[in-house]
Design a protein around this motif. Sequence first.
Motif, mmCIF file in Angstrom:
data_model
loop_
_atom_site.group_PDB
_atom_site.id
_atom_site.type_symbol
_atom_site.label_atom_id
_atom_site.label_comp_id
_atom_site.label_asym_id
_atom_site.label_seq_id
_atom_site.Cartn_x
_atom_site.Cartn_y
_atom_site.Cartn_z
ATOM 1 N N VAL A 140 11.429 6.456 -69.258
ATOM 2 C CA VAL A 140 11.953 7.758 -68.842
ATOM 3 C C VAL A 140 11.985 7.858 -67.316
ATOM 4 O O VAL A 140 11.252 7.176 -66.620
ATOM 5 C CB VAL A 140 11.140 8.929 -69.436
ATOM 6 N N GLU A 141 12.850 8.738 -66.829
ATOM 7 C CA GLU A 141 13.062 8.929 -65.391
ATOM 8 C C GLU A 141 12.603 10.319 -64.988
ATOM 9 O O GLU A 141 13.028 11.320 -65.569
ATOM 10 C CB GLU A 141 14.547 8.775 -65.059
ATOM 11 N N GLY A 142 11.710 10.382 -63.992
ATOM 12 C CA GLY A 142 11.229 11.669 -63.518
ATOM 13 C C GLY A 142 12.293 12.418 -62.734
ATOM 14 O O GLY A 142 13.198 11.817 -62.152
ATOM 15 N N PRO A 143 12.214 13.765 -62.677
ATOM 16 C CA PRO A 143 13.250 14.566 -62.032
ATOM 17 C C PRO A 143 13.120 14.684 -60.519
ATOM 18 O O PRO A 143 14.060 15.117 -59.862
ATOM 19 C CB PRO A 143 13.069 15.937 -62.685
ATOM 20 N N ALA A 144 11.963 14.343 -59.943
ATOM 21 C CA ALA A 144 11.778 14.528 -58.501
ATOM 22 C C ALA A 144 12.687 13.595 -57.713
ATOM 23 O O ALA A 144 12.771 12.397 -58.004
ATOM 24 C CB ALA A 144 10.326 14.287 -58.119
ATOM 25 N N GLU A 145 13.356 14.151 -56.727
ATOM 26 C CA GLU A 145 14.144 13.349 -55.788
ATOM 27 C C GLU A 145 13.238 12.995 -54.618
ATOM 28 O O GLU A 145 12.755 13.876 -53.905
ATOM 29 C CB GLU A 145 15.360 14.134 -55.315
ATOM 30 N N THR A 146 12.977 11.710 -54.418
ATOM 31 C CA THR A 146 12.012 11.276 -53.427
ATOM 32 C C THR A 146 12.678 10.450 -52.333
ATOM 33 O O THR A 146 13.666 9.758 -52.577
ATOM 34 C CB THR A 146 10.884 10.454 -54.071
ATOM 35 N N HIS A 147 12.111 10.542 -51.138
ATOM 36 C CA HIS A 147 12.596 9.719 -50.028
ATOM 37 C C HIS A 147 11.901 8.362 -50.001
ATOM 38 O O HIS A 147 12.431 7.397 -49.438
ATOM 39 C CB HIS A 147 12.335 10.432 -48.695
ATOM 40 N N THR A 148 10.716 8.275 -50.592
ATOM 41 C CA THR A 148 9.929 7.053 -50.635
ATOM 42 C C THR A 148 9.833 6.604 -52.090
ATOM 43 O O THR A 148 9.590 7.432 -52.966
ATOM 44 C CB THR A 148 8.513 7.316 -50.070
ATOM 45 N N PRO A 149 10.022 5.314 -52.376
ATOM 46 C CA PRO A 149 9.940 4.856 -53.774
ATOM 47 C C PRO A 149 8.518 5.003 -54.318
ATOM 48 O O PRO A 149 7.605 4.270 -53.932
ATOM 49 C CB PRO A 149 10.348 3.379 -53.693
ATOM 50 N N VAL A 150 8.324 5.975 -55.216
ATOM 51 C CA VAL A 150 7.010 6.228 -55.795
ATOM 52 C C VAL A 150 7.146 6.540 -57.275
ATOM 53 O O VAL A 150 8.212 6.934 -57.756
ATOM 54 C CB VAL A 150 6.269 7.402 -55.102
ATOM 55 N N VAL A 151 6.018 6.377 -57.976
ATOM 56 C CA VAL A 151 5.885 6.793 -59.366
ATOM 57 C C VAL A 151 4.687 7.727 -59.436
ATOM 58 O O VAL A 151 3.602 7.400 -58.948
ATOM 59 C CB VAL A 151 5.664 5.582 -60.293
ATOM 60 N N VAL A 152 4.879 8.903 -60.008
ATOM 61 C CA VAL A 152 3.798 9.872 -60.218
ATOM 62 C C VAL A 152 3.876 10.329 -61.669
ATOM 63 O O VAL A 152 4.893 10.887 -62.095
ATOM 64 C CB VAL A 152 3.915 11.081 -59.265
ATOM 65 N N VAL A 153 2.814 10.075 -62.425
ATOM 66 C CA VAL A 153 2.821 10.321 -63.864
ATOM 67 C C VAL A 153 1.482 10.908 -64.298
ATOM 68 O O VAL A 153 0.421 10.433 -63.879
ATOM 69 C CB VAL A 153 3.081 9.013 -64.654
ATOM 70 N N ARG A 154 1.529 11.935 -65.136
ATOM 71 C CA ARG A 154 0.330 12.447 -65.799
ATOM 72 C C ARG A 154 0.224 11.811 -67.168
ATOM 73 O O ARG A 154 1.175 11.866 -67.956
ATOM 74 C CB ARG A 154 0.399 13.973 -65.963
ATOM 75 N N VAL A 155 -0.926 11.192 -67.462
ATOM 76 C CA VAL A 155 -1.103 10.528 -68.754
ATOM 77 C C VAL A 155 -2.259 11.159 -69.521
ATOM 78 O O VAL A 155 -3.230 11.649 -68.935
ATOM 79 C CB VAL A 155 -1.359 9.011 -68.601
ATOM 80 N N ILE A 156 -2.133 11.148 -70.840
ATOM 81 C CA ILE A 156 -3.191 11.576 -71.748
ATOM 82 C C ILE A 156 -3.344 10.479 -72.788
ATOM 83 O O ILE A 156 -2.373 10.093 -73.443
ATOM 84 C CB ILE A 156 -2.859 12.915 -72.435
ATOM 85 N N VAL A 157 -4.574 9.947 -72.908
ATOM 86 C CA VAL A 157 -4.840 8.844 -73.826
ATOM 87 C C VAL A 157 -5.991 9.241 -74.746
ATOM 88 O O VAL A 157 -7.096 9.533 -74.291
ATOM 89 C CB VAL A 157 -5.189 7.546 -73.062
ATOM 90 N N GLU A 158 -5.743 9.254 -76.048
ATOM 91 C CA GLU A 158 -6.727 9.684 -77.031
ATOM 92 C C GLU A 158 -7.850 8.648 -77.183
ATOM 93 O O GLU A 158 -7.661 7.456 -76.885
ATOM 94 C CB GLU A 158 -6.051 9.904 -78.388
#
Length: 301
Positions: A174-192
């Motif tokens: 999936v692709e996040g909606p934030a338009e960024t100037h620097t190539p980054v990945v920011v993700v919130r994860v939940i693991v059972e």
Amino acid sequence: MPGVQSEPTARTVAQIVASVSTLEGGGFPINRPFPTADLELLDPFLLLDEMASVEVAPGDAVGAPAHPHRGFETVTCVLQGEVEHRDSAGNHGIIGPGDVQWMTAGDGIVHSEMRSARVRKDGGVGHGIQLWVNLPSALRRTAPRYQALTADRIPTAYGDGWSAHVIAGSLLGVEGPAETHTPVVVVRVIVEPGVSLSIPTPAGHNAAIYSVRGPCQLGPDAVDLGPTQLGVFTPVDGEVLVATPATAAEPFHGIVLAGKPIGEPIVRHGPFVMNTHDEIVEAIDDFRTGRMGTIAATGSL
């Protein structure tokens, strides 16, 4: 052999960083894994603050009143409560649980992040994450920009016992909606509990995971990570492994960060991050003389 692909490499853990607890803004508590004495930055990320989960009584809510920024981007992820944003470019927005605001300070902006009027009046629980993302020197003076990313715009990848809310970058299909100037990945994860998750990270990116709640184990060596700790991975291309022990009393909630290093010298001074001391002096002068603009008063703290 032709046609044979090697197995992905799992990144090992290079460092576990404990957060420092302090007060910010009008006096709200935070947990900060960097910048600290143990970790100055995680290029291109400059700062990570967890705004601690606190329940405030009616009339007691505090926030971050009007203050300037130049040279980077601020990202606020609300986990509980509401945050109201105003800035000198005329932007205004209120974000709640699951929402994100991504502000490019760039050339310079004055903004405030306060608890919403409803929270200030009625009280409630506030909890969130703030992240500072560096800009390369060529974009440090870019025009300011504000993005309000509501939870319904943030796509989620699901698996057997895990979910990943992708705010920025491309991850797990999936692709996040934030338009960024620097190539980054920011993700919130939940693991059972009893579940493991393998997260592919972009080649050439630094990577880390911050624990907001619950225990987990990182990497092929199952290194323990506890709440308010940051696990920093070795700078090699490969996957990030996170597993929640089967004995855990609750799921693991974390923030996954990956970013392409900028590799330029930086000079920090409070709310300004530039490349030279002279640029810091110019930023201070521009703020003091009003060239970054002003915003209306946002209430007593």
